[in-house]
Design an enzyme around this catalytic site. Structure first.
Site, PDB file in Angstrom:
ATOM      1  N   ARG A 549       0.845  -1.214   0.000  1.00 21.86           N
ATOM      2  CA  ARG A 549       0.000   0.000   0.000  1.00 21.86           C
ATOM      3  C   ARG A 549       0.869   1.248   0.000  1.00 21.86           C
ATOM      4  O   ARG A 549       1.962   1.277   0.603  1.00 21.86           O
ATOM      5  CB  ARG A 549      -0.882   0.021   1.259  1.00 21.86           C
ATOM      6  CG  ARG A 549      -1.981  -1.017   1.227  1.00 21.86           C
ATOM      7  CD  ARG A 549      -3.027  -0.810   2.284  1.00 21.86           C
ATOM      8  NE  ARG A 549      -2.434  -0.600   3.610  1.00 21.86           N
ATOM      9  CZ  ARG A 549      -3.118   0.005   4.600  1.00 21.86           C
ATOM     10  NH1 ARG A 549      -4.332   0.468   4.371  1.00 21.86           N
ATOM     11  NH2 ARG A 549      -2.565   0.147   5.787  1.00 21.86           N
ATOM     12  N   SER A 610       8.472  -4.953   5.927  1.00 23.07           N
ATOM     13  CA  SER A 610       8.201  -6.022   6.908  1.00 23.07           C
ATOM     14  C   SER A 610       9.090  -7.228   6.723  1.00 23.07           C
ATOM     15  O   SER A 610       8.619  -8.353   6.475  1.00 23.07           O
ATOM     16  CB  SER A 610       6.736  -6.414   6.809  1.00 23.07           C
ATOM     17  OG  SER A 610       5.947  -5.246   6.830  1.00 23.07           O
ATOM     18  N   ASP A 664       6.743  -3.730  10.205  1.00 24.36           N
ATOM     19  CA  ASP A 664       5.278  -3.606  10.352  1.00 24.36           C
ATOM     20  C   ASP A 664       4.848  -3.780  11.795  1.00 24.36           C
ATOM     21  O   ASP A 664       3.863  -3.190  12.245  1.00 24.36           O
ATOM     22  CB  ASP A 664       4.535  -4.581   9.422  1.00 24.36           C
ATOM     23  CG  ASP A 664       5.006  -6.013   9.571  1.00 24.36           C
ATOM     24  OD1 ASP A 664       4.414  -6.888   8.920  1.00 24.36           O
ATOM     25  OD2 ASP A 664       5.980  -6.252  10.321  1.00 24.36           O
TER      26      ASP A 664
HETATM   27  C1  0WK Z   1      -1.353  -4.872   7.753  1.00 24.28           C
HETATM   28  C2  0WK Z   1      -0.170  -3.927   8.006  1.00 24.28           C
HETATM   29  C3  0WK Z   1       1.051  -4.438   7.302  1.00 24.28           C
HETATM   30  C4  0WK Z   1       1.328  -5.856   7.737  1.00 24.28           C
HETATM   31  C5  0WK Z   1       0.120  -6.688   7.468  1.00 24.28           C
HETATM   32  C6  0WK Z   1       0.337  -8.082   7.965  1.00 24.28           C
HETATM   33  O1  0WK Z   1      -0.481  -2.647   7.538  1.00 24.28           O
HETATM   34  O2  0WK Z   1       2.137  -3.632   7.580  1.00 24.28           O
HETATM   35  O3  0WK Z   1       2.440  -6.345   7.064  1.00 24.28           O
HETATM   36  O4  0WK Z   1      -1.008  -6.192   8.139  1.00 24.28           O
HETATM   37  O5  0WK Z   1      -0.769  -8.829   7.683  1.00 24.28           O
HETATM   38  P1  0WK Z   1      -0.952  -9.631   6.333  1.00 24.28           P
HETATM   39  O6  0WK Z   1      -1.338  -8.660   5.304  1.00 24.28           O
HETATM   40  O7  0WK Z   1       0.343 -10.302   6.062  1.00 24.28           O
HETATM   41  O8  0WK Z   1      -2.025 -10.599   6.659  1.00 24.28           O
HETATM   42  C1  BGC Z   2       9.239 -10.850   8.770  1.00 23.52           C
HETATM   43  C2  BGC Z   2       9.000  -9.754   9.799  1.00 23.52           C
HETATM   44  C3  BGC Z   2       7.584  -9.260   9.708  1.00 23.52           C
HETATM   45  C4  BGC Z   2       6.630 -10.417   9.782  1.00 23.52           C
HETATM   46  C5  BGC Z   2       5.201  -9.988   9.677  1.00 23.52           C
HETATM   47  C6  BGC Z   2       8.191 -11.895   8.878  1.00 23.52           C
HETATM   48  O1  BGC Z   2       8.344 -12.829   7.858  1.00 23.52           O
HETATM   49  O2  BGC Z   2      10.504 -11.404   8.949  1.00 23.52           O
HETATM   50  O3  BGC Z   2       9.882  -8.709   9.619  1.00 23.52           O
HETATM   51  O4  BGC Z   2       7.356  -8.395  10.762  1.00 23.52           O
HETATM   52  O5  BGC Z   2       6.887 -11.339   8.752  1.00 23.52           O
HETATM   53  O6  BGC Z   2       4.917  -9.394   8.483  1.00 23.52           O
END
Ligand code: 0WK
Ligand code: BGC
Ligand code: BGC
Length: 924
Positions: A549, A610, A664
């Site tokens: 994003r 992240s 993140d």
């Molecule tokens: C939303 C956050 C982002 C993070 C994500 C993790 O804004 O920084 O990496 O959540 O959740 P995912 O999208 O991997 O389920």
């Molecule tokens: C990364 C982290 C991150 C996490 C959640 C992991 O795979 O090593 O830096 O915070 O994923 O997104």
């Protein structure tokens, strides 16, 4: 008189002279007979009322409503699926109660091959009256003796025999092999059995007999055996109807409609026990004085009133009472009765069936009446035939009304207007009574016109059906054992979780000290959570989660406004060259700026990146290694802020001021910290997983200074990469790790996060399929496809509001041929995998908050944890399981979990704002 009433007494149907057909009749005696026969006439309206009232009672009982006891019991039988046809094996079947004063033992061999049948061997044993009315132990010992006597003549070992117990009485079942007798019916009245588990009573008797080791695997009502014994090929029968000494029916009901079952998935076979139907309003008008007399003189007056109008044990008695009544009024047999005729139970079902059978002719009737010690005239025989016909026609019609109620229930429960259904029929009334089935069929067609019903006679009286249930029970029991064995390693004990917590603490301490540890404990150079004084417009990037994003974050006195745009990172870019990836990022930024009318403006930018980065400052972060499916080349070991700035430079005419790079977890902590100052931990459980928290600087060996705090990015995803989690790792975890693009890495993450849970489940399903436990052992190409079982399926499948059919839909979309048992097992697999993930995550959070509490030397710590990530947010139980585990393992910490609304982009902007504020202050 509407058409139904006349059913069964049609012209030329072997009742040449029954009066109401307007045939010429002898003077007053015939009126008296007519008056008697009239009593057995049931009108269409009355049958419909019985149908409606019985349906009402069925649905009241299903709802488990308190209040006046429903007339029918609607007992779950724990038979959840109709036969596969793959059941195989040798089974002993013991039938008690279906055929009155006899029990039957069968040896049934199921070949598991469609259409290939081995004739069962069986033996019938007459149960002495005193045993049917004596102590319960005597009855079960009698049964165990019959079992041994039967097995003695068979070439079988006496070990490991599996038995199915067909026990045809109303029972509360709490499992396929656990059933408590509610009350005796049909001439049985043994003491010390009602309220007891009849399987245990039989097991004890077999034990006492000591001749054979027999495992009583299943207890089945005879209607269920009948339904399950339905000839393969005609499609599974979903109703089992028995009319023998007693009567009853069972059918396959949607489990979610059965209140007593905390099961909202699949179907379950319900034994209706309609014998006890006795709604005065509906039944009163069709009950005759003979019915009341019969009930009054029965073993259980007031009970089983409906059964006493239909069951084979009672039809003969009704006929006898009518004949005695008419004889005593001089209408029949010259006004003479006989001691036999006057004795209860002297007219049996066989007698009635014979006397009524038009092909038997008057001579046969004569012979039967003479056997009863009577000297009948020709007209007597005709009248007796009419009486038999009237009693049996009414029985068939009442049975039809009851069956029509079941069909209406099936239409309701399956929301189907038109219903096509196969009904398995069993019992000697069907086998021996010439017209019962035809009257039943015709009446059902009139009462349930939208139902296309096929009546399938059950083979060998349900014995095969009972063996089927036993085979299913044995198979389910075996499958359940294999499922439990497979899932056992996922069921973590408190001790194991406490061990993970302790290991995590140790790794944190080592990581902070820069010693070898699977937890890198990376300083983030974020020293404080927001204090609300931040102001300004900021650009933020959020890379590393499900979505990339670009955000514009406006921080004003009135709060934070965010406008953002999601861009995709194609796999080829995420796994392409670093330059390509960062050029793509800059393209998205430029596109966003244009859309937001920000082109040419150089706003401070916060970059949520992240992935594990060693930071030397807020705007410097060396990527240590990619995770989560990213693998762009020439990035690891590079400062990603530089990589971004170089990409910006490559894209001339773009001005961007990259101020901060944050993880993140940090962005999430800051974002939630803006609302709640207690928020000092950031947790991500999404594609990946990780946690950061505010650590005392004095504990961070790699950063100078002893006062104040710094946010530490633990990178707990890598916890266990040193093998410290091997005691918990299963063969499925190993498969997922080996097949990942970073084998040996991120072991903790691979047990917890969204990128991997679906894969763990898929590998378990493959394993269970290879064991034949699932999908009938059929491996499907789809299930062998990586990532085909998305983690979001776990969230969907485990959601409480999802009925099993939706679970089935998800799995059928995957091309998996499944049964409801399969779906229930897939659900259990998902639950085991997600529960372990949540508990491990909880153990990790407990380690972090306990560290903070001890850091501050507090008796009790109140703290908030900012959380983000699709798995945590969407899974129906994940968050509560994490919180429960933290409460269990860190009882001195009061932890509030705050779900981040705006993601970490806002957090990155706040970090940038703090950095700008600090930079401004140093500039002043
Ligand atoms: C939303 C956050 C982002 C993070 C994500 C993790 O804004 O920084 O990496 O959540 O959740 P995912 O999208 O991997 O389920
Ligand atoms: C990364 C982290 C991150 C996490 C959640 C992991 O795979 O090593 O830096 O915070 O994923 O997104
Ligand atoms: C019993 C039922 C049984 C039926 C037919 C009734 O008396 O209560 O459990 O299914 O007879 O045998």
């Amino acid at each position: 008189m509407d058409s139904i009433g006349s059913l069964g007494l049609q012209q030329g149907e072997g009742a040449p002279s029954c009066p109401q057909e307007g045939l010429p009749c002898p003077s007053n005696s015939s009126e008296m007979v007519q008056e008697c026969l009239q009593q057995f006439k049931v009108t269409g309206a009355q049958l419909r009322q019985i149908q409606t009232s019985l349906l009402g009672s069925m649905e009241q009982a299903l709802r488990g409503q308190v209040g006046p006891a429903p007339a029918v019991r609607m007992l779950p039988t724990y038979v959840g699926s109709t036969p596969h046809g793959t059941e195989k094996g040798d089974f002993v079947v013991l039938e008690l109660g279906a055929t009155g004063a006899s029990l039957r033992v069968l040896w049934v061999t199921l070949t598991g091959i469609e259409g290939h049948k081995v004739e069962p061997r069986s033996q019938e044993f007459v149960i002495p009256q005193e045993v049917m009315l004596g102590p319960g132990q005597q009855l079960f010992d009698f049964a165990a003796r019959c079992l041994s006597e039967f097995l003695d003549v068979l070439p079988v070992d006496n070990q490991g025999l599996q038995l199915g117990f067909s026990f045809s009485f109303p029972c509360h079942q709490t499992g396929l092999d656990k059933s408590t007798l509610i009350s005796w019916t049909k001439g049985f009245k043994c003491s010390d059995v009602e309220g007891q588990d009849v399987v245990q009573l039989l097991r004890d008797a077999i034990q006492r007999q000591g001749a054979y080791s027999i495992d009583v695997v299943a207890v089945v009502n005879d209607t269920v055996g009948t339904m399950m014994g339905c000839e393969p090929g005609v499609g599974p029968c979903e109703v089992g109807l028995v009319v023998d000494t007693g009567t009853n029916a069972c059918y396959m009901e949607e489990a979610r409609h059965v209140a007593v079952l905390d099961e909202d998935r699949g179907r379950v076979c319900i034994s209706i026990e309609w014998g006890s139907f006795s709604d005065e309003g509906a039944l009163g008008p069709v009950q005759t004085i003979f019915d009341h007399t019969l009930d009054h003189e029965s073993l259980n007056p007031g009970a089983q009133r409906f059964e006493k109008m239909i069951g084979g044990l009672y039809l003969g008695e009704l006929v006898r009472l009518v004949l005695v009544h008419l004889a005593q009024r001089g209408v029949l047999f010259g006004g003479h009765t006989s001691p036999v005729l006057r004795s209860q139970g002297s007219i049996l079902l066989e007698h009635v069936a014979e006397m009524e059978d038009p092909s038997a002719g008057a001579a046969r009737v004569h012979a039967v009446l003479q056997d009863l010690g009577l000297n009948p005239k020709a007209s007597d025989a005709e009248w007796v035939q009419c009486v038999c016909m009237a009693v049996c026609t009414r029985a068939a019609q009442l049975c039809a009304a009851a069956l029509a109620a079941v069909l209406s229930r099936l239409q309701h429960s399956r929301e189907q207007q038109a219903l096509q259904i196969a009904v398995a029929t069993g019992g000697r009334v069907f086998e021996r009574h010439p017209r019962f089935l035809s009257v039943l069929r015709e009446t059902v067609m009139l009462l349930a016109p939208n139902c296309d019903v096929s009546f399938i006679p059950s083979v060998d009286g349900g014995g095969r059906g009972v063996a089927m249930v036993t085979a299913v029970a044995a198979r389910l029991a075996a499958h359940r054992r294999l499922l439990e064995e497979t899932l056992a390693p996922f069921r973590l004990t408190r001790e194991q979780l406490a061990e993970v917590q302790a290991q995590m603490r140790e790794a944190m301490a080592k990581g902070l000290q820069g010693e070898a540890s699977s937890l890198r404990m990376l300083p983030t150079y974020v020293r404080a959570t927001p204090d609300g004084s931040e102001r300004g417009d900021f650009l933020a990037l959020d890379l590393g989660g499900t979505n990339f994003r670009v955000l514009l974050v406006r921080v004003t006195t009135g709060g934070v406004q965010i406008s953002s745009q999601i861009y995709s990172i194609p796999e080829c870019v995420a796994q392409g060259s670093g330059q390509q990836l960062f050029d793509h990022i800059v393209d998205c930024i430029v596109d966003f700026q244009q859309k937001q009318g920000l082109s040419g403006q150089s706003l401070p930018l916060g970059f949520t990146f992240s992935f594990p980065c060693r930071q030397m400052g807020l705007d410097q972060g060396i990527l240590l290694n990619w995770t989560k499916g990213f693998n762009a080349s020439d990035c690891e070991g590079q400062d990603v802020v530089c990589l971004l700035r170089e990409a910006i430079r490559r894209r001339q005419a773009v001005e961007l001021n990259v101020v901060a790079i944050v993880n993140d977890t940090v962005g999430t902590m800051m974002s939630c910290g803006y609302e709640d100052p207690h928020c000092e931990v950031g947790l991500i459980v999404g594609t990946g997983t990780n946690v950061c928290y505010m650590e005392e600087l004095r504990n961070v060996a790699s950063v100078d200074g002893d006062s104040g705090q710094m946010c530490i990015n633990t990178e707990w995803g890598a916890f266990g990469d040193d093998g410290s989690l091997s005691m918990l790792s299963t063969r499925f975890d190993a498969s997922v790790d080996q097949e990942s693009i970073n084998p040996g890495k991120q072991r903790f993450e691979k047990m917890i996060s969204g990128m991997y849970l679906g894969e763990i489940v898929r590998h378990i399903l493959l394993h269970l399929t290879s064991l034949g436990v699932l999908f009938r052992g059929q491996q499907t190409q789809r299930l062998q496809t990586r990532d085909i079982f998305k983690t979001k399926f776990l969230s969907e499948i485990e959601s409480d509001s999802l009925a099993l059919r939706q679970v089935r839909a998800i799995l059928e979309d995957l091309g998996l041929p499944l049964t409801s048992d399969d779906a229930l097992m897939v659900l259990e697999v998902c639950q085991a995998v997600s529960q372990r993930a949540a508990q491990l995550c909880g153990a990790g959070v407990a380690a972090v908050v306990e560290k903070i509490r001890e850091n501050r030397g507090l008796e009790e710590l109140t703290i908030s944890v900012g959380v983000d990530g699709t798995l945590y947010k969407l899974h129906p139980h994940f968050s509560s399981l994490v919180a429960a585990t933290v409460r269990e393992l860190a009882p001195r910490c009061v932890v509030t979990f705050l779900q981040s609304e705006d993601g970490s982009g806002k957090g990155a902007a706040l970090v940038t704002a703090v950095a700008c504020r600090l930079a401004q202050r140093t500039r002043i």
